[in-house]
Design a protein around this motif. Structure first.
Motif, PDB file in Angstrom:
ATOM      1  N   UNK A 122      -5.799 -16.734  -7.358  1.00 36.40           N
ATOM      2  CA  UNK A 122      -4.987 -17.265  -6.267  1.00 36.40           C
ATOM      3  C   UNK A 122      -3.524 -16.893  -6.296  1.00 36.40           C
ATOM      4  N   UNK A 123      -3.093 -16.152  -7.327  1.00 31.73           N
ATOM      5  CA  UNK A 123      -1.684 -15.749  -7.397  1.00 31.73           C
ATOM      6  C   UNK A 123      -1.376 -14.709  -6.325  1.00 31.73           C
ATOM      7  N   UNK A 124      -0.137 -14.676  -5.893  1.00 31.82           N
ATOM      8  CA  UNK A 124       0.287 -13.639  -4.964  1.00 31.82           C
ATOM      9  C   UNK A 124       0.616 -12.369  -5.744  1.00 31.82           C
ATOM     10  N   UNK A 125       0.249 -11.244  -5.157  1.00 27.95           N
ATOM     11  CA  UNK A 125       0.431  -9.957  -5.834  1.00 27.95           C
ATOM     12  C   UNK A 125       1.454  -9.113  -5.089  1.00 27.95           C
ATOM     13  N   UNK A 126       2.488  -8.699  -5.801  1.00 29.56           N
ATOM     14  CA  UNK A 126       3.433  -7.708  -5.289  1.00 29.56           C
ATOM     15  C   UNK A 126       3.061  -6.393  -5.954  1.00 29.56           C
ATOM     16  N   UNK A 127       2.551  -5.453  -5.172  1.00 30.66           N
ATOM     17  CA  UNK A 127       2.081  -4.179  -5.701  1.00 30.66           C
ATOM     18  C   UNK A 127       3.081  -3.078  -5.382  1.00 30.66           C
ATOM     19  N   UNK A 128       3.505  -2.346  -6.399  1.00 34.64           N
ATOM     20  CA  UNK A 128       4.494  -1.278  -6.235  1.00 34.64           C
ATOM     21  C   UNK A 128       3.891   0.018  -6.752  1.00 34.64           C
ATOM     22  N   UNK A 129       3.843   1.046  -5.902  1.00 38.81           N
ATOM     23  CA  UNK A 129       3.281   2.333  -6.300  1.00 38.81           C
ATOM     24  C   UNK A 129       4.001   3.463  -5.574  1.00 38.81           C
ATOM     25  N   UNK A 130       3.836   4.677  -6.104  1.00 37.69           N
ATOM     26  CA  UNK A 130       4.501   5.852  -5.528  1.00 37.69           C
ATOM     27  C   UNK A 130       3.526   6.832  -4.890  1.00 37.69           C
ATOM     28  N   UNK A 131       2.282   6.451  -4.825  1.00 37.87           N
ATOM     29  CA  UNK A 131       1.250   7.253  -4.151  1.00 37.87           C
ATOM     30  C   UNK A 131       0.603   6.417  -3.061  1.00 37.87           C
ATOM     31  N   UNK A 132       0.344   6.982  -1.895  1.00 33.32           N
ATOM     32  CA  UNK A 132      -0.264   6.216  -0.802  1.00 33.32           C
ATOM     33  C   UNK A 132      -1.766   6.037  -1.002  1.00 33.32           C
ATOM     34  N   UNK A 191      -2.177  -0.694  -4.274  1.00 31.85           N
ATOM     35  CA  UNK A 191      -1.595  -1.124  -3.000  1.00 31.85           C
ATOM     36  C   UNK A 191      -2.593  -1.927  -2.175  1.00 31.85           C
ATOM     37  N   UNK A 192      -3.876  -1.608  -2.310  1.00 29.87           N
ATOM     38  CA  UNK A 192      -4.914  -2.338  -1.579  1.00 29.87           C
ATOM     39  C   UNK A 192      -5.042  -3.776  -2.066  1.00 29.87           C
ATOM     40  N   UNK A 193      -4.636  -4.049  -3.311  1.00 28.77           N
ATOM     41  CA  UNK A 193      -4.721  -5.392  -3.871  1.00 28.77           C
ATOM     42  C   UNK A 193      -3.514  -6.259  -3.527  1.00 28.77           C
ATOM     43  N   UNK A 194      -2.457  -5.663  -3.044  1.00 30.60           N
ATOM     44  CA  UNK A 194      -1.212  -6.380  -2.854  1.00 30.60           C
ATOM     45  C   UNK A 194      -1.196  -7.319  -1.659  1.00 30.60           C
ATOM     46  N   UNK A 195      -0.601  -8.502  -1.848  1.00 27.12           N
ATOM     47  CA  UNK A 195      -0.253  -9.363  -0.722  1.00 27.12           C
ATOM     48  C   UNK A 195       1.033  -8.837  -0.097  1.00 27.12           C
ATOM     49  N   UNK A 196       1.844  -8.239  -0.935  1.00 22.48           N
ATOM     50  CA  UNK A 196       3.035  -7.505  -0.513  1.00 22.48           C
ATOM     51  C   UNK A 196       2.953  -6.142  -1.191  1.00 22.48           C
ATOM     52  N   UNK A 197       2.657  -5.115  -0.427  1.00 23.71           N
ATOM     53  CA  UNK A 197       2.475  -3.774  -0.991  1.00 23.71           C
ATOM     54  C   UNK A 197       3.673  -2.896  -0.668  1.00 23.71           C
ATOM     55  N   UNK A 198       4.263  -2.315  -1.704  1.00 23.33           N
ATOM     56  CA  UNK A 198       5.481  -1.526  -1.553  1.00 23.33           C
ATOM     57  C   UNK A 198       5.195  -0.088  -1.970  1.00 23.33           C
TER      58      UNK A 198
END
Length: 301
Positions: A153-163, A168-175
């Motif tokens: 249930x935690x919120x995920x901030x996902x940061x990556x340099x490849x699209x 990024x698919x797991x992120x609630x906030x994807x950067x």
């Protein structure tokens, strides 16, 4: 298909045969270019910062998870939150593949080891936010940390340099940071990590501002545990309360170097208990407490 972080930089052909000044210029410019891409994700940074602040308000945890160069960037950000913004040590956790190095070696094979994460994240809940960082967007350790935390249930901030990557698919906030291929192919400690560091610094600072730990660009929740920081604390109180150094120092002594409380007390309008009540009423926000104090004082006069 070769990922962007593994591709050859167009201007790196013949790199090792060039003059040092030319190489240095290319390396610096590539990192400057990487820094500029962060401007493309400002809305996402604001969302991420809100998640982080919400976890702090809820007395949850801010958890960083990464491997390799990305882990070093997250570690630099996480370790400064206590001293700079007064974030309690227990509120921040760092999960680094292989653990934080105690020597000058960081083995690469640890980013594939995920067995420890189940226990490390056993107590994660919906109050928590996990910041998962991976230049490739597919690092097994980081992916597993994000997956476990999300399931809890935690919120995920996902940061990556490849699209279009699993992280990024797991992120609630994807950067997604659209950095170019590295001048030294695959060496993501350069451009990719530069952009990641700016992202994490920006989000954590936005979080601190949202929590009321920054006032007019000053660190009003700093931990004054050395001579330099005690002097800084005094200067902050002098500016906010518009008082001389001795008055600021007396207020800091009374409050145990609490800049927010000292700023309320230094002007001589309230005592320690009233200052605490004002801050509690405003949930630790100094500007709100100062506004309430000014209104009360004006009314009384």
């Amino acid at each position: 298909m070769v990922s962007i972080t593994e591709k050859l930089h167009a201007n790196a052909i013949g790199l090792d045969a060039r003059e040092p000044l030319e190489i240095a210029a290319l390396l610096v410019e590539s990192q400057a270019d990487a820094a500029r891409v962060v401007a493309d994700v400002l809305p996402e940074l604001c969302v991420g910062a809100e998640y982080m602040a919400a976890s702090m308000h809820a007395r949850g945890s801010l958890i960083y998870a990464a491997a390799g160069s990305s882990a070093l960037m997250m570690l630099a950000d996480a370790l400064e939150l206590g001293g700079t913004f007064g974030i309690e040590p227990g509120a921040v956790r760092v999960l680094m593949a292989g653990g934080i190095p105690s020597n000058f070696q960081m083995p690469g094979d640890t980013e594939d080891e995920t067995a420890s994460l189940k226990d490390a994240l056993a107590d994660v809940s919906a109050r928590d936010t996990l910041v998962a960082v991976s230049a490739s967007g597919s690092t097994p350790y980081t992916l597993e940390a994000a997956r476990i935390a999300k399931e809890k249930g935690a919120r995920i901030i996902a940061i990556a340099n490849n699209p279009d990557t699993p992280l990024l698919a797991l992120g609630d906030c994807s950067i997604l940071l659209h950095t170019a291929p590295e001048v030294v192919s695959g060496s993501t400690r350069m451009g990719a990590a530069t952009a990641q560091k700016i992202v994490m610094n920006t989000m954590s600072t936005l979080m601190a501002i949202r929590l009321g730990h920054v006032h007019d660009g000053m660190m009003v929740n700093l931990k004054a545990d050395n001579h330099k920081l005690k002097k800084r604390a005094s200067q902050i109180v002098q500016i906010i309360a518009d008082v001389p150094e001795n008055a600021a120092d007396e207020a800091l002594l009374l409050t145990g170097d609490n800049v927010k409380l000292a700023s309320l007390i230094a002007g001589g309008r309230v005592g320690l208990e009233e200052a605490r009540r004002l801050l509690d009423t405003e949930k630790g926000n100094l500007r709100g407490a100062l506004t309430r104090l000014a209104s009360t004082y004006q009314f009384q006069e």
